[in-house]
Design a protein around this motif. Structure first.
Motif, PDB file in Angstrom:
ATOM      1  N   LYS A  75       0.852  -1.190   0.000  1.00  0.00           N
ATOM      2  CA  LYS A  75       0.000   0.000   0.000  1.00  0.00           C
ATOM      3  C   LYS A  75       0.884   1.234   0.000  1.00  0.00           C
ATOM      4  N   GLY A  76       0.411   2.256  -0.692  1.00  0.00           N
ATOM      5  CA  GLY A  76       1.097   3.535  -0.699  1.00  0.00           C
ATOM      6  C   GLY A  76       0.102   4.650  -0.489  1.00  0.00           C
ATOM      7  N   ARG A  77       0.421   5.541   0.438  1.00  0.00           N
ATOM      8  CA  ARG A  77      -0.445   6.686   0.703  1.00  0.00           C
ATOM      9  C   ARG A  77       0.466   7.828   1.127  1.00  0.00           C
ATOM     10  N   ARG A  78       0.473   8.870   0.315  1.00  0.00           N
ATOM     11  CA  ARG A  78       1.318  10.028   0.617  1.00  0.00           C
ATOM     12  C   ARG A  78       0.688  10.866   1.703  1.00  0.00           C
ATOM     13  N   ALA A  79       1.518  11.243   2.649  1.00  0.00           N
ATOM     14  CA  ALA A  79       1.060  12.149   3.698  1.00  0.00           C
ATOM     15  C   ALA A  79       0.981  13.553   3.101  1.00  0.00           C
ATOM     16  N   ALA A  80      -0.032  14.292   3.471  1.00  0.00           N
ATOM     17  CA  ALA A  80      -0.179  15.658   2.962  1.00  0.00           C
ATOM     18  C   ALA A  80       0.931  16.525   3.537  1.00  0.00           C
ATOM     19  N   SER A  81       1.678  17.179   2.659  1.00  0.00           N
ATOM     20  CA  SER A  81       2.769  18.039   3.127  1.00  0.00           C
ATOM     21  C   SER A  81       2.283  19.474   3.215  1.00  0.00           C
ATOM     22  N   GLU A  82       2.898  20.218   4.114  1.00  0.00           N
ATOM     23  CA  GLU A  82       2.505  21.605   4.313  1.00  0.00           C
ATOM     24  C   GLU A  82       2.818  22.420   3.062  1.00  0.00           C
ATOM     25  N   GLY A  83       1.929  23.296   2.697  1.00  0.00           N
ATOM     26  CA  GLY A  83       2.147  24.174   1.559  1.00  0.00           C
ATOM     27  C   GLY A  83       1.826  23.536   0.225  1.00  0.00           C
ATOM     28  N   GLN A  84       1.417  22.268   0.205  1.00  0.00           N
ATOM     29  CA  GLN A  84       1.136  21.586  -1.058  1.00  0.00           C
ATOM     30  C   GLN A  84      -0.088  22.182  -1.747  1.00  0.00           C
ATOM     31  N   GLY A  85      -1.053  22.650  -0.960  1.00  0.00           N
ATOM     32  CA  GLY A  85      -2.248  23.239  -1.539  1.00  0.00           C
ATOM     33  C   GLY A  85      -1.985  24.592  -2.195  1.00  0.00           C
ATOM     34  N   THR A  86      -0.914  25.245  -1.798  1.00  0.00           N
ATOM     35  CA  THR A  86      -0.605  26.568  -2.357  1.00  0.00           C
ATOM     36  C   THR A  86       0.261  26.490  -3.598  1.00  0.00           C
ATOM     37  N   ARG A  87       0.734  25.314  -3.949  1.00  0.00           N
ATOM     38  CA  ARG A  87       1.601  25.160  -5.122  1.00  0.00           C
ATOM     39  C   ARG A  87       0.758  25.167  -6.393  1.00  0.00           C
ATOM     40  N   THR A  88       1.300  25.756  -7.439  1.00  0.00           N
ATOM     41  CA  THR A  88       0.615  25.789  -8.730  1.00  0.00           C
ATOM     42  C   THR A  88       1.466  25.020  -9.736  1.00  0.00           C
ATOM     43  N   PHE A  89       0.926  23.936 -10.259  1.00  0.00           N
ATOM     44  CA  PHE A  89       1.650  23.116 -11.229  1.00  0.00           C
ATOM     45  C   PHE A  89       1.233  23.513 -12.644  1.00  0.00           C
ATOM     46  N   LEU A  90       2.196  23.659 -13.524  1.00  0.00           N
ATOM     47  CA  LEU A  90       1.897  23.845 -14.941  1.00  0.00           C
ATOM     48  C   LEU A  90       1.666  22.485 -15.589  1.00  0.00           C
ATOM     49  N   HIS A  91       2.362  21.470 -15.076  1.00  0.00           N
ATOM     50  CA  HIS A  91       2.164  20.077 -15.493  1.00  0.00           C
ATOM     51  C   HIS A  91       2.490  19.213 -14.292  1.00  0.00           C
ATOM     52  N   GLN A  92       1.622  18.277 -13.967  1.00  0.00           N
ATOM     53  CA  GLN A  92       1.871  17.370 -12.845  1.00  0.00           C
ATOM     54  C   GLN A  92       1.824  15.945 -13.367  1.00  0.00           C
ATOM     55  N   GLY A  93       2.995  15.391 -13.648  1.00  0.00           N
ATOM     56  CA  GLY A  93       3.091  14.058 -14.222  1.00  0.00           C
ATOM     57  C   GLY A  93       3.372  12.966 -13.211  1.00  0.00           C
ATOM     58  N   LEU A  94       3.862  13.331 -12.027  1.00  0.00           N
ATOM     59  CA  LEU A  94       4.125  12.324 -11.000  1.00  0.00           C
ATOM     60  C   LEU A  94       2.816  11.950 -10.318  1.00  0.00           C
ATOM     61  N   ALA A  95       2.504  10.697 -10.364  1.00  0.00           N
ATOM     62  CA  ALA A  95       1.263  10.223  -9.731  1.00  0.00           C
ATOM     63  C   ALA A  95       1.409  10.344  -8.218  1.00  0.00           C
TER      64      ALA A  95
END
Length: 160
Positions: A75-95
């Motif tokens: 199982k894999g589940r990424r923990a929510a990191s601080e500031g992740q919601g404020t980041r703006t991606f132009l392209h997000q290819g990493l699942a």
């Protein structure tokens, strides 16, 4: 595309083949839909195997490897990191999505080790058949077999 196999001829000559047929049918059904994360399975020795999963972006603490009888669950589940919601991606290819990958294990296959390095989770497995279940050569003696002597209980003498 669907491929159908007829396992009926196996039922007449093999006892317990129904479990194997169920495993094959389950693998054929789930393989088409299960594509994340990508993985390799390799044979590393006579009775040794390695499963390698591409888990880029996952830390070892985000992963869980559980070995059950005849089943390996990753199982894999990424923990929510601080500031992740404020980041703006132009392209997000990493699942970044959570996953659960299950592998049916043959009898006596055990997990030996799990290592996370360079975005790859490698799990080493080995088939360890108990000594009592391994085939053993029975020596064949030569000559006539002696009849077994019947043992009689010893008579006790009465004290005079």
């Amino acid at each position: 595309m669907s491929t159908a196999f007829d396992f009926t001829p196996l039922y007449s000559s093999m006892i317990g083949v129904d479990r194997m047929v169920d495993l094959v049918e389950t693998a054929l059904r789930t393989e088409a839909s299960a594509s994340y994360p990508p993985y390799d399975i390799e044979k590393t020795g006579e009775a040794a195997y390695r499963i390698s999963l591409a888990v880029a972006g996952f830390a070892p603490t985000d992963l869980q490897v559980v070995a059950e009888p005849n089943l390996l669950v990753i199982k894999g589940r990424r923990a929510a990191s601080e500031g992740q919601g404020t980041r703006t991606f132009l392209h997000q290819g990493l699942a970044q999505r959570a996953f659960e990958r299950r592998f049916e294990l043959a009898d006596y296959v055990v997990v030996k080790d799990a290592v996370h390095a360079h975005g790859v989770l490698s799990i080493d497995l080995a088939r360890e058949v108990p000594e009592a279940l391994k085939p053993k050569q029975i020596p064949i003696g030569m000559g006539a077999r002696e009849p077994m002597l019947e043992l009689k209980p010893a008579k006790t003498r009465k004290a005079a």
